[in-house]
Structure formats: C-alpha cells, structure tokens
Motif scaffolding. Sequence first.
Motif, PDB file in Angstrom:
ATOM      1  N   THR A 157     -39.075  -1.860 -36.766  1.00 14.85           N
ATOM      2  CA  THR A 157     -37.711  -2.208 -37.162  1.00 14.85           C
ATOM      3  C   THR A 157     -37.418  -3.646 -36.769  1.00 14.85           C
ATOM      4  OG1 THR A 157     -36.986   0.084 -36.908  1.00 14.85           O
ATOM      5  CG2 THR A 157     -35.278  -1.613 -36.970  1.00 14.85           C
ATOM      6  N   SER A 158     -37.296  -4.492 -37.778  1.00 14.90           N
ATOM      7  CA  SER A 158     -36.916  -5.878 -37.570  1.00 14.90           C
ATOM      8  C   SER A 158     -35.438  -6.023 -37.966  1.00 14.90           C
ATOM      9  CB  SER A 158     -37.825  -6.813 -38.381  1.00 14.90           C
ATOM     10  OG  SER A 158     -37.485  -8.165 -38.162  1.00 14.90           O
ATOM     11  N   SER A 159     -35.121  -6.964 -38.812  1.00 12.56           N
ATOM     12  CA  SER A 159     -33.731  -7.262 -39.165  1.00 12.56           C
ATOM     13  C   SER A 159     -33.756  -8.308 -40.267  1.00 12.56           C
ATOM     14  CB  SER A 159     -33.003  -7.820 -37.928  1.00 12.56           C
ATOM     15  OG  SER A 159     -31.801  -8.483 -38.271  1.00 12.56           O
ATOM     16  N   ILE A 160     -32.611  -8.505 -40.922  1.00 12.52           N
ATOM     17  CA  ILE A 160     -32.529  -9.676 -41.795  1.00 12.52           C
ATOM     18  C   ILE A 160     -32.768 -10.946 -40.990  1.00 12.52           C
ATOM     19  CG2 ILE A 160     -31.033  -8.617 -43.528  1.00 12.52           C
ATOM     20  CD1 ILE A 160     -28.670 -10.123 -42.201  1.00 12.52           C
ATOM     21  N   ALA A 161     -32.532 -10.858 -39.663  1.00 15.82           N
ATOM     22  CA  ALA A 161     -32.807 -12.008 -38.782  1.00 15.82           C
ATOM     23  C   ALA A 161     -34.297 -12.263 -38.643  1.00 15.82           C
ATOM     24  CB  ALA A 161     -32.183 -11.788 -37.415  1.00 15.82           C
ATOM     25  N   GLY A 162     -35.138 -11.348 -39.129  1.00 13.64           N
ATOM     26  CA  GLY A 162     -36.571 -11.590 -39.165  1.00 13.64           C
ATOM     27  C   GLY A 162     -37.015 -12.292 -40.426  1.00 13.64           C
ATOM     28  N   LEU A 163     -36.070 -12.513 -41.349  1.00 13.71           N
ATOM     29  CA  LEU A 163     -36.383 -13.135 -42.636  1.00 13.71           C
ATOM     30  C   LEU A 163     -35.556 -14.385 -42.905  1.00 13.71           C
ATOM     31  CD1 LEU A 163     -36.566  -9.880 -44.805  1.00 13.71           C
ATOM     32  CD2 LEU A 163     -38.491 -11.160 -43.819  1.00 13.71           C
ATOM     33  N   ARG A 164     -34.534 -14.622 -42.092  1.00  9.41           N
ATOM     34  CA  ARG A 164     -33.686 -15.812 -42.267  1.00  9.41           C
ATOM     35  C   ARG A 164     -33.108 -16.195 -40.904  1.00  9.41           C
ATOM     36  NH1 ARG A 164     -28.060 -13.622 -45.016  1.00  9.41           N
ATOM     37  NH2 ARG A 164     -27.323 -15.623 -44.245  1.00  9.41           N
ATOM     38  N   GLY A 165     -32.620 -17.409 -40.816  1.00  7.32           N
ATOM     39  CA  GLY A 165     -32.004 -17.840 -39.569  1.00  7.32           C
ATOM     40  C   GLY A 165     -30.554 -17.405 -39.491  1.00  7.32           C
ATOM     41  N   LEU A 166     -30.128 -16.937 -38.328  1.00 11.39           N
ATOM     42  CA  LEU A 166     -28.734 -16.570 -38.110  1.00 11.39           C
ATOM     43  C   LEU A 166     -28.163 -17.412 -36.975  1.00 11.39           C
ATOM     44  CD1 LEU A 166     -28.815 -12.661 -38.357  1.00 11.39           C
ATOM     45  CD2 LEU A 166     -28.376 -14.330 -40.177  1.00 11.39           C
ATOM     46  N   VAL A 167     -26.921 -17.772 -37.087  1.00 12.21           N
ATOM     47  CA  VAL A 167     -26.257 -18.620 -36.100  1.00 12.21           C
ATOM     48  C   VAL A 167     -25.805 -17.786 -34.909  1.00 12.21           C
ATOM     49  CG1 VAL A 167     -24.252 -20.117 -35.680  1.00 12.21           C
ATOM     50  CG2 VAL A 167     -25.507 -20.259 -37.852  1.00 12.21           C
ATOM     51  N   GLY A 168     -26.019 -18.318 -33.709  1.00 11.17           N
ATOM     52  CA  GLY A 168     -25.498 -17.689 -32.510  1.00 11.17           C
ATOM     53  C   GLY A 168     -26.387 -16.616 -31.913  1.00 11.17           C
ATOM     54  N   VAL A 169     -27.534 -16.385 -32.535  1.00 10.41           N
ATOM     55  CA  VAL A 169     -28.471 -15.367 -32.023  1.00 10.41           C
ATOM     56  C   VAL A 169     -29.903 -15.861 -32.197  1.00 10.41           C
ATOM     57  CG1 VAL A 169     -27.003 -13.309 -32.262  1.00 10.41           C
ATOM     58  CG2 VAL A 169     -28.272 -14.182 -34.246  1.00 10.41           C
ATOM     59  N   ALA A 170     -30.171 -17.076 -31.740  1.00 14.38           N
ATOM     60  CA  ALA A 170     -31.502 -17.659 -31.920  1.00 14.38           C
ATOM     61  C   ALA A 170     -32.576 -16.828 -31.240  1.00 14.38           C
ATOM     62  CB  ALA A 170     -31.518 -19.088 -31.384  1.00 14.38           C
ATOM     63  N   HIS A 171     -32.274 -16.281 -30.065  1.00 14.97           N
ATOM     64  CA  HIS A 171     -33.253 -15.469 -29.336  1.00 14.97           C
ATOM     65  C   HIS A 171     -33.560 -14.174 -30.084  1.00 14.97           C
ATOM     66  CE1 HIS A 171     -29.335 -14.053 -28.366  1.00 14.97           C
ATOM     67  NE2 HIS A 171     -29.603 -13.461 -27.215  1.00 14.97           N
ATOM     68  N   TYR A 172     -32.530 -13.565 -30.651  1.00 16.96           N
ATOM     69  CA  TYR A 172     -32.696 -12.352 -31.458  1.00 16.96           C
ATOM     70  C   TYR A 172     -33.489 -12.663 -32.724  1.00 16.96           C
ATOM     71  CZ  TYR A 172     -31.198  -8.159 -34.062  1.00 16.96           C
ATOM     72  OH  TYR A 172     -31.156  -6.985 -34.799  1.00 16.96           O
ATOM     73  N   THR A 173     -33.143 -13.776 -33.364  1.00 15.96           N
ATOM     74  CA  THR A 173     -33.835 -14.191 -34.583  1.00 15.96           C
ATOM     75  C   THR A 173     -35.304 -14.489 -34.307  1.00 15.96           C
ATOM     76  OG1 THR A 173     -31.766 -15.089 -35.468  1.00 15.96           O
ATOM     77  CG2 THR A 173     -33.809 -15.901 -36.441  1.00 15.96           C
ATOM     78  N   ALA A 174     -35.583 -15.160 -33.208  1.00 14.91           N
ATOM     79  CA  ALA A 174     -36.974 -15.467 -32.851  1.00 14.91           C
ATOM     80  C   ALA A 174     -37.765 -14.181 -32.614  1.00 14.91           C
ATOM     81  CB  ALA A 174     -37.011 -16.347 -31.608  1.00 14.91           C
ATOM     82  N   ALA A 175     -37.172 -13.235 -31.903  1.00 15.96           N
ATOM     83  CA  ALA A 175     -37.857 -11.968 -31.628  1.00 15.96           C
ATOM     84  C   ALA A 175     -38.121 -11.202 -32.911  1.00 15.96           C
ATOM     85  CB  ALA A 175     -37.027 -11.127 -30.665  1.00 15.96           C
ATOM     86  N   LYS A 176     -37.127 -11.159 -33.797  1.00 16.42           N
ATOM     87  CA  LYS A 176     -37.287 -10.389 -35.030  1.00 16.42           C
ATOM     88  C   LYS A 176     -38.265 -11.064 -35.991  1.00 16.42           C
ATOM     89  CE  LYS A 176     -34.554  -6.925 -34.071  1.00 16.42           C
ATOM     90  NZ  LYS A 176     -35.108  -5.560 -33.904  1.00 16.42           N
ATOM     91  N   HIS A 177     -38.326 -12.390 -35.999  1.00 18.17           N
ATOM     92  CA  HIS A 177     -39.384 -13.070 -36.738  1.00 18.17           C
ATOM     93  C   HIS A 177     -40.755 -12.736 -36.133  1.00 18.17           C
ATOM     94  CE1 HIS A 177     -36.490 -15.462 -39.020  1.00 18.17           C
ATOM     95  NE2 HIS A 177     -37.497 -16.045 -39.653  1.00 18.17           N
ATOM     96  N   GLY A 178     -40.806 -12.663 -34.806  1.00 21.56           N
ATOM     97  CA  GLY A 178     -42.054 -12.312 -34.140  1.00 21.56           C
ATOM     98  C   GLY A 178     -42.548 -10.938 -34.528  1.00 21.56           C
ATOM     99  N   VAL A 179     -41.629 -10.005 -34.751  1.00 26.89           N
ATOM    100  CA  VAL A 179     -42.011  -8.660 -35.181  1.00 26.89           C
ATOM    101  C   VAL A 179     -42.746  -8.711 -36.509  1.00 26.89           C
ATOM    102  CG1 VAL A 179     -41.084  -6.438 -35.989  1.00 26.89           C
ATOM    103  CG2 VAL A 179     -40.226  -7.448 -33.867  1.00 26.89           C
ATOM    104  N   VAL A 180     -42.327  -9.608 -37.396  1.00 21.61           N
ATOM    105  CA  VAL A 180     -43.000  -9.734 -38.697  1.00 21.61           C
ATOM    106  C   VAL A 180     -44.436 -10.225 -38.502  1.00 21.61           C
ATOM    107  CG1 VAL A 180     -42.963 -10.848 -40.955  1.00 21.61           C
ATOM    108  CG2 VAL A 180     -40.821 -10.134 -39.878  1.00 21.61           C
ATOM    109  N   GLY A 181     -44.621 -11.220 -37.647  1.00 19.01           N
ATOM    110  CA  GLY A 181     -45.965 -11.705 -37.376  1.00 19.01           C
ATOM    111  C   GLY A 181     -46.834 -10.639 -36.749  1.00 19.01           C
ATOM    112  N   LEU A 182     -46.263  -9.881 -35.813  1.00 25.85           N
ATOM    113  CA  LEU A 182     -46.993  -8.778 -35.196  1.00 25.85           C
ATOM    114  C   LEU A 182     -47.379  -7.745 -36.241  1.00 25.85           C
ATOM    115  CD1 LEU A 182     -47.969  -7.205 -32.678  1.00 25.85           C
ATOM    116  CD2 LEU A 182     -45.631  -6.288 -32.508  1.00 25.85           C
TER     117      LEU A 182
END
Length: 272
Positions: free
Chosen positions: A149-174
């Motif tokens: 389970t990732s998020s739209i934050a795993g596919l695009r940048g979101l403001v105010g949650v850079a750490h969440y966005t980075a983690a969810k992008h990382g899930v895609v790479g994993l």
Amino acid sequence: MNGRVVLVTGAARGIGRAQALRFAQEGADVVAVDLCGPVGTVVTPPASPEDLEVTAKLVRDTGRRIVTAQVDVRDGTALADAVTAAAGELGGLDFVCATAGITSSGAALELDTQTWQTMLDVNLTGVWQTCKAAAPHLIERGGGAMILTSSIAGLRGLVGVAHYTAAKHGVVGLMRSLAKELAPHRVRVNSVHPTNVDTDMIQNDMVRRAFRPDLEHPTREEFAAAAVTMNMLPIPWIEPVDVANAALFLASDEARYITAVALPVDAGSVSR
C-alpha cells in the motif's frame, strides 16, 4: 480465495481492516498484524487492541479463521516470529497486504530528524520488513502475491509531507525490485495508490486544517469541500473497501500475470 491465507499489516482499522474482511469474505484465512499503540512524532489517534479485536470478530463472522498479533513492523525479528507462528497455525501463507503506515506533516525544510526517520522506518522499512518476513512462506507454497500500500504520494509530489512522499515513492522502488527478484518463485508484487481514504488518518484536525488553514476546527463537510478539488471525479475521498477490492484483484487468479504494476485507486487524482 478458498484455502488461501493472507497476511495484513495495519489490520486493526481502516484499509487494513477492509482488506482482512474482503479476503475473508472470499474464503481466505487471515493473519492480522497491528501495533495497536502510538508512534512517536504522530499526533493522529492510534489504533487500539480493541480495534484489532473488532477486525478479528468481523473475520470470524464470515466463517474464516484469523490469527492476530500486536507487532511493530519496525521490529523485523518480532514480525518474522509472528508471521512464522501464524503461518504454522493456519497451514501456510499465500498473500501479503503490507498496509501498516503513519502520517504526519511539516514543511520539508522544517522537519526534524526524528519525524523524518520515523516516517521512513514505518512507511518504507516496515514494508520491507513485512515482505522479508513473508517471502519464504510464499516461496514455500510455490508462489503468491504481495500488495504494497503506497499512495498518490508515491506517484506525485505533495506539499507539506515530503517525508511521507519520499517513503511512498520508496515503496514503489521496493515493489519493482521485489517483483524482479521474486518472479522466478512465481511471487507477484504490485502496489496500490489511493487518494484520500475516509479513515482516522485523514478525519482529524491535523489533516483537516491542512486543507482548510482558514479554520481552527474544520468540520467533516468543510474538509470535504476542500478535498474534492484533489480528484478528477467529484468526490472528496474514497472508502477503505475500494482499496481492499483493488488488493483482492491483484492477489487473485484473475491478475495472475500482473506484476510490477503501480495501480492508482485515486478517483483520477494523479492525472488531474
């Protein structure tokens, strides 16, 4: 799903509970894991042991078996022990829904180190720990499926949650790396990417104020009016069952040749 077993993390409520219930409704037995307690740096209300028991009752009411465990996905040893014990009790393991996660907020350049690290530890490393604990059991069964389970934050940048966005992008790479490494064992790995989901993770003052900074305590309706602008379809959020249905499809025989796919369940948010 008859005769199959699914591991769900973050199963005490929200998306995880919906996944446990939908798999059970289709005939699977369930291993339900959740911390059931607070995580440092997170201000949203945590799940409780009582929440996990509600999940267990809902699964049992379908006639399926369930084994529950209160485990922190950051603790790889405890998680592996719990998964091995549950797989032994239920006769094996076929599917994984790696769903446990947290949320917090802050501007990228203002986040403190602990808030950043905790987010990655739970939302990325915790997913890796889950897959690592489960993979030997899927391989032993001759194949299976993992849904991260990732998020739209795993596919695009979101403001105010850079750490969440980075983690969810990382899930895609994993996910993409695991899909390649586990393909010889007939284990498929995919990710799902929800827009806002109507759970306690968004229905709280912290998230509501992020959408309505002009209000001290935005109501559900005031939040909805702002949240609807994120999506292409005219809805403010989706339901946990929508994500669970996507996970169920990706685990099913109907998706037997689908792997390494990032599937949005987002009301068009990513393409908006």
